[in-house]
Design a protein around this motif. Sequence first.
Motif, PDB file in Angstrom:
ATOM      1  N   GLU A 107       0.636  -1.306   0.034  1.00 34.42           N
ATOM      2  CA  GLU A 107      -0.004   0.091   0.018  1.00 34.42           C
ATOM      3  C   GLU A 107       0.903   1.357   0.022  1.00 34.42           C
ATOM      4  OE1 GLU A 107      -3.524   2.104   3.015  1.00 34.42           O
ATOM      5  OE2 GLU A 107      -2.958   0.138   3.001  1.00 34.42           O
ATOM      6  N   ALA A 108       1.945   1.212   0.746  1.00 35.06           N
ATOM      7  CA  ALA A 108       2.829   2.500   0.688  1.00 35.06           C
ATOM      8  C   ALA A 108       3.414   2.577  -0.461  1.00 35.06           C
ATOM      9  CB  ALA A 108       3.935   2.151   1.763  1.00 35.06           C
ATOM     10  N   VAL A 109       3.825   1.590  -1.239  1.00 33.39           N
ATOM     11  CA  VAL A 109       4.495   1.436  -2.496  1.00 33.39           C
ATOM     12  C   VAL A 109       3.656   2.258  -3.604  1.00 33.39           C
ATOM     13  CG1 VAL A 109       5.429   0.087  -4.304  1.00 33.39           C
ATOM     14  CG2 VAL A 109       6.214  -0.136  -2.004  1.00 33.39           C
ATOM     15  N   ASP A 110       2.326   1.773  -3.531  1.00 35.20           N
ATOM     16  CA  ASP A 110       1.233   2.236  -4.322  1.00 35.20           C
ATOM     17  C   ASP A 110       1.385   3.759  -4.280  1.00 35.20           C
ATOM     18  OD1 ASP A 110       0.691  -0.293  -5.368  1.00 35.20           O
ATOM     19  OD2 ASP A 110      -1.499  -0.264  -4.725  1.00 35.20           O
ATOM     20  N   GLY A 111       1.142   4.165  -3.042  1.00 37.55           N
ATOM     21  CA  GLY A 111       1.058   5.409  -2.790  1.00 37.55           C
ATOM     22  C   GLY A 111       2.373   6.376  -3.140  1.00 37.55           C
ATOM     23  N   ALA A 112       3.437   5.744  -2.941  1.00 41.70           N
ATOM     24  CA  ALA A 112       4.651   6.626  -3.519  1.00 41.70           C
ATOM     25  C   ALA A 112       4.830   6.611  -5.063  1.00 41.70           C
ATOM     26  CB  ALA A 112       5.805   5.663  -3.050  1.00 41.70           C
ATOM     27  N   LEU A 113       4.173   5.686  -5.661  1.00 46.24           N
ATOM     28  CA  LEU A 113       4.103   5.782  -6.982  1.00 46.24           C
ATOM     29  C   LEU A 113       3.117   6.833  -7.683  1.00 46.24           C
ATOM     30  CD1 LEU A 113       4.066   2.019  -8.165  1.00 46.24           C
ATOM     31  CD2 LEU A 113       6.092   3.205  -8.217  1.00 46.24           C
ATOM     32  N   LYS A 114       2.066   6.898  -6.923  1.00 47.77           N
ATOM     33  CA  LYS A 114       1.129   7.774  -7.373  1.00 47.77           C
ATOM     34  C   LYS A 114       1.572   9.373  -7.027  1.00 47.77           C
ATOM     35  CE  LYS A 114      -3.348   7.090  -5.873  1.00 47.77           C
ATOM     36  NZ  LYS A 114      -4.355   6.842  -5.014  1.00 47.77           N
ATOM     37  N   LEU A 115       2.279   9.412  -5.743  1.00 48.31           N
ATOM     38  CA  LEU A 115       2.832  10.760  -5.341  1.00 48.31           C
ATOM     39  C   LEU A 115       4.038  11.247  -6.460  1.00 48.31           C
ATOM     40  CD1 LEU A 115       3.340  13.073  -3.541  1.00 48.31           C
ATOM     41  CD2 LEU A 115       4.960  11.500  -2.201  1.00 48.31           C
ATOM     42  N   LYS A 117       4.117  10.278  -9.529  1.00 51.28           N
ATOM     43  CA  LYS A 117       3.595  10.801 -10.839  1.00 51.28           C
ATOM     44  C   LYS A 117       2.696  12.234 -10.760  1.00 51.28           C
ATOM     45  CE  LYS A 117       2.895   6.434 -13.314  1.00 51.28           C
ATOM     46  NZ  LYS A 117       1.940   5.738 -14.076  1.00 51.28           N
ATOM     47  N   VAL A 118       2.144  12.237  -9.693  1.00 56.69           N
ATOM     48  CA  VAL A 118       1.514  13.713  -9.441  1.00 56.69           C
ATOM     49  C   VAL A 118       2.667  14.638  -9.564  1.00 56.69           C
ATOM     50  CG1 VAL A 118       0.175  14.981  -7.555  1.00 56.69           C
ATOM     51  CG2 VAL A 118      -0.661  12.692  -8.135  1.00 56.69           C
ATOM     52  N   TYR A 119       3.574  14.762  -8.554  1.00 61.36           N
ATOM     53  CA  TYR A 119       4.474  15.748  -8.672  1.00 61.36           C
ATOM     54  C   TYR A 119       5.064  15.899  -9.904  1.00 61.36           C
ATOM     55  CZ  TYR A 119       8.444  18.476  -7.087  1.00 61.36           C
ATOM     56  OH  TYR A 119       9.190  19.462  -6.789  1.00 61.36           O
ATOM     57  N   THR A 120       5.673  14.955 -10.483  1.00 60.54           N
ATOM     58  CA  THR A 120       6.502  15.093 -11.965  1.00 60.54           C
ATOM     59  C   THR A 120       5.443  15.345 -13.139  1.00 60.54           C
ATOM     60  OG1 THR A 120       6.514  12.831 -12.360  1.00 60.54           O
ATOM     61  CG2 THR A 120       8.284  13.773 -10.909  1.00 60.54           C
ATOM     62  N   ARG A 121       4.008  14.763 -13.013  1.00 60.22           N
ATOM     63  CA  ARG A 121       3.325  14.834 -14.246  1.00 60.22           C
ATOM     64  C   ARG A 121       3.818  14.207 -15.465  1.00 60.22           C
ATOM     65  NH1 ARG A 121       1.105  17.236 -10.530  1.00 60.22           N
ATOM     66  NH2 ARG A 121      -0.181  19.083 -10.874  1.00 60.22           N
ATOM     67  N   ARG A 122       4.645  12.912 -15.032  1.00 56.36           N
ATOM     68  CA  ARG A 122       5.221  12.031 -16.027  1.00 56.36           C
ATOM     69  C   ARG A 122       4.319  10.656 -15.800  1.00 56.36           C
ATOM     70  NH1 ARG A 122      11.913  13.442 -15.463  1.00 56.36           N
ATOM     71  NH2 ARG A 122      11.707  15.622 -16.003  1.00 56.36           N
ATOM     72  N   PRO A 123       4.579   9.890 -16.723  1.00 49.21           N
ATOM     73  CA  PRO A 123       3.865   8.646 -16.998  1.00 49.21           C
ATOM     74  C   PRO A 123       4.785   7.502 -16.491  1.00 49.21           C
ATOM     75  CG  PRO A 123       4.457   9.220 -19.090  1.00 49.21           C
ATOM     76  CD  PRO A 123       5.125  10.234 -18.334  1.00 49.21           C
ATOM     77  N   ILE A 281       7.140   8.625   2.833  1.00 52.23           N
ATOM     78  CA  ILE A 281       7.541   9.764   3.486  1.00 52.23           C
ATOM     79  C   ILE A 281       8.345  10.690   2.579  1.00 52.23           C
ATOM     80  CG2 ILE A 281       9.084  10.612   5.473  1.00 52.23           C
ATOM     81  CD1 ILE A 281       8.743   8.167   6.737  1.00 52.23           C
ATOM     82  N   SER A 282       8.144  11.922   2.258  1.00 54.37           N
ATOM     83  CA  SER A 282       8.726  12.615   1.409  1.00 54.37           C
ATOM     84  C   SER A 282       8.999  14.266   2.007  1.00 54.37           C
ATOM     85  CB  SER A 282       7.829  12.897   0.152  1.00 54.37           C
ATOM     86  OG  SER A 282       8.742  13.450  -0.908  1.00 54.37           O
ATOM     87  N   THR A 283       9.440  15.014   1.017  1.00 53.15           N
ATOM     88  CA  THR A 283       9.550  16.468   1.568  1.00 53.15           C
ATOM     89  C   THR A 283       8.231  17.139   1.568  1.00 53.15           C
ATOM     90  OG1 THR A 283      10.032  17.080  -0.819  1.00 53.15           O
ATOM     91  CG2 THR A 283      11.725  16.455   0.597  1.00 53.15           C
ATOM     92  N   ALA A 284       8.040  18.138   2.215  1.00 52.47           N
ATOM     93  CA  ALA A 284       7.125  18.999   2.264  1.00 52.47           C
ATOM     94  C   ALA A 284       6.490  19.562   0.836  1.00 52.47           C
ATOM     95  CB  ALA A 284       7.150  20.256   3.255  1.00 52.47           C
ATOM     96  N   ALA A 285       7.848  19.879   0.059  1.00 53.39           N
ATOM     97  CA  ALA A 285       7.607  20.393  -1.388  1.00 53.39           C
ATOM     98  C   ALA A 285       6.909  19.539  -2.277  1.00 53.39           C
ATOM     99  CB  ALA A 285       8.912  20.932  -1.747  1.00 53.39           C
ATOM    100  N   ILE A 286       7.443  18.277  -2.032  1.00 50.10           N
ATOM    101  CA  ILE A 286       6.601  17.252  -2.960  1.00 50.10           C
ATOM    102  C   ILE A 286       5.366  16.694  -2.441  1.00 50.10           C
ATOM    103  CG2 ILE A 286       6.931  14.784  -3.691  1.00 50.10           C
ATOM    104  CD1 ILE A 286       9.985  14.971  -3.442  1.00 50.10           C
ATOM    105  N   MET A 287       4.957  16.546  -1.102  1.00 51.15           N
ATOM    106  CA  MET A 287       3.941  16.349  -0.519  1.00 51.15           C
ATOM    107  C   MET A 287       2.759  17.463  -0.861  1.00 51.15           C
ATOM    108  SD  MET A 287       3.516  13.208   1.152  1.00 51.15           S
ATOM    109  CE  MET A 287       4.003  11.904   1.798  1.00 51.15           C
ATOM    110  N   LYS A 288       3.187  18.410  -1.152  1.00 51.36           N
ATOM    111  CA  LYS A 288       2.282  19.645  -1.241  1.00 51.36           C
ATOM    112  C   LYS A 288       1.362  19.361  -2.570  1.00 51.36           C
ATOM    113  CE  LYS A 288       2.348  24.808  -1.611  1.00 51.36           C
ATOM    114  NZ  LYS A 288       3.240  26.131  -1.518  1.00 51.36           N
ATOM    115  N   GLU A 289       2.140  18.511  -3.546  1.00 51.67           N
ATOM    116  CA  GLU A 289       1.322  18.654  -4.823  1.00 51.67           C
ATOM    117  C   GLU A 289       0.340  17.337  -4.730  1.00 51.67           C
ATOM    118  OE1 GLU A 289       1.665  20.810  -7.125  1.00 51.67           O
ATOM    119  OE2 GLU A 289       2.924  21.924  -5.987  1.00 51.67           O
ATOM    120  N   TRP A 290       0.344  16.697  -3.661  1.00 50.37           N
ATOM    121  CA  TRP A 290      -0.522  15.404  -3.537  1.00 50.37           C
ATOM    122  C   TRP A 290      -1.809  16.292  -2.698  1.00 50.37           C
ATOM    123  CZ3 TRP A 290       1.102  10.349  -0.488  1.00 50.37           C
ATOM    124  CH2 TRP A 290       0.472   9.256  -1.344  1.00 50.37           C
TER     125      TRP A 290
END
Length: 426
Positions: A107-115, A117-123, A281-290
């Motif tokens: 579940e954590a890995v799924d979340g990390a992959l989603k994060l 993609k959301v942050y980079t807008r890359r596929p 777990i990530s940085t505040a800047a990356i998490m901000k886009e989630w």
Amino acid sequence: MNFEDYQPYLSPALAKATDLIAVSGKGCYLTDSKGDRYLDFVQGIAVNALGHCHPKIVEAIKAQAEKLITASFNVVNYPATLELARRLAGVTPGELDSVFFSNGGAEAVDGALKLAKVYTRRPAIIAFQGSFHGRSFGALSVTGSNANYRKYYEPLVGSVYFTAYPSKDLCPKGFNEEQRTKFCLSELDRLFENLVAPDQVAAIIMEPVQGEGGYVVPSRAFVQEIRERCDRYGILLILDEIQSGYGRTGKMFASSYFDVVPDIMTIGKAIAGGLPMSAVISTAAIMKEWHPGMHGTTFGGNPICAASALAVLDEFKQSALLKHVNEAGTYLKSQLVGLQKKYNCISDVRGLGLMLAIEFSHPDGSPAGDLLEAVRTGCLKNKLLTLSCGVHHNGMRFATPLNVTRDEIDQGITIIDSVMNRLCVQ
């Protein structure tokens, strides 16, 4: 009570390593329904950081359960979970200070992959051969250790590309560490040239030390070069520390061995001392886009799990646990090397801290998975629980509690030695 009586009511999809019915546990030992006591070198697959039913964990669980079990962390806040987030920020590397709690590793890995993609807008995502990240659809899509895990589930998540990991089993035969490092980096560069442009890659996900793939430790240069390529191309680096993290290698997180800080890290297994809990777990800047609603959980951040996790962190601090892991790991490794010198079927001893493995091979150098299973069966008959690993299923990994004693190590080694004395050529 016999397992066979209940087997008709359980899905066969969950493979069972034994038919034992465990009724109690204490420290490094499990007791089954027949009253037999087993030395447990599996520990819930590296989950019980402090062994079974550590008194401080039991006390923390009881105290929290008497106050509140759950009200869903997406509805209300819990003091224990809030405090855990704050304390995790104090032990994670770099600026990895923002936490999303979940329940299990996949579940954590799924979340990390989603994060990512959301942050980079890359596929695209790049993963490694020999990896294990879990068996949910997202995690399975980046798992490359066993084709049977993926059988009949295709198509999985798209735009996932695999590249070589610097394991002896996944590189040309006879390559040394430096050659394996160069080979794997060149394979990654070739992937960028021929299959996926770097500016389309959201993340590279890797285990800093492969778990199921065989407890394989890459070179420092390899991990640092992966970090460099991520920086060069704007790719996020996800380090899966679900098994290698939380003190298992002798450092709080294995990434410290390589002087590399990821952009996103997944943790789990040992975090809550035996209860189901994980985190992205990530940085505040990356998490901000989630943004709110982009991801969610009903049970993640459970207060009982958080209370147990706080007790684990307390024990790290109060008992100098990392120092003990390094000392116990050095001792265990010396005993495993002793077995290697005694038995020619052990072809390798590897790992860091208490994340150690031995590899079994036939005289011609081919993987001896059959011999490993015979040894494991013999160990079980002698009341020792063990765990396999490796892409060729010929490795035995050691997942003792982080507070394992020298006497417990000696007991386990004595059992393994006695079994191998009957099965292996000296």
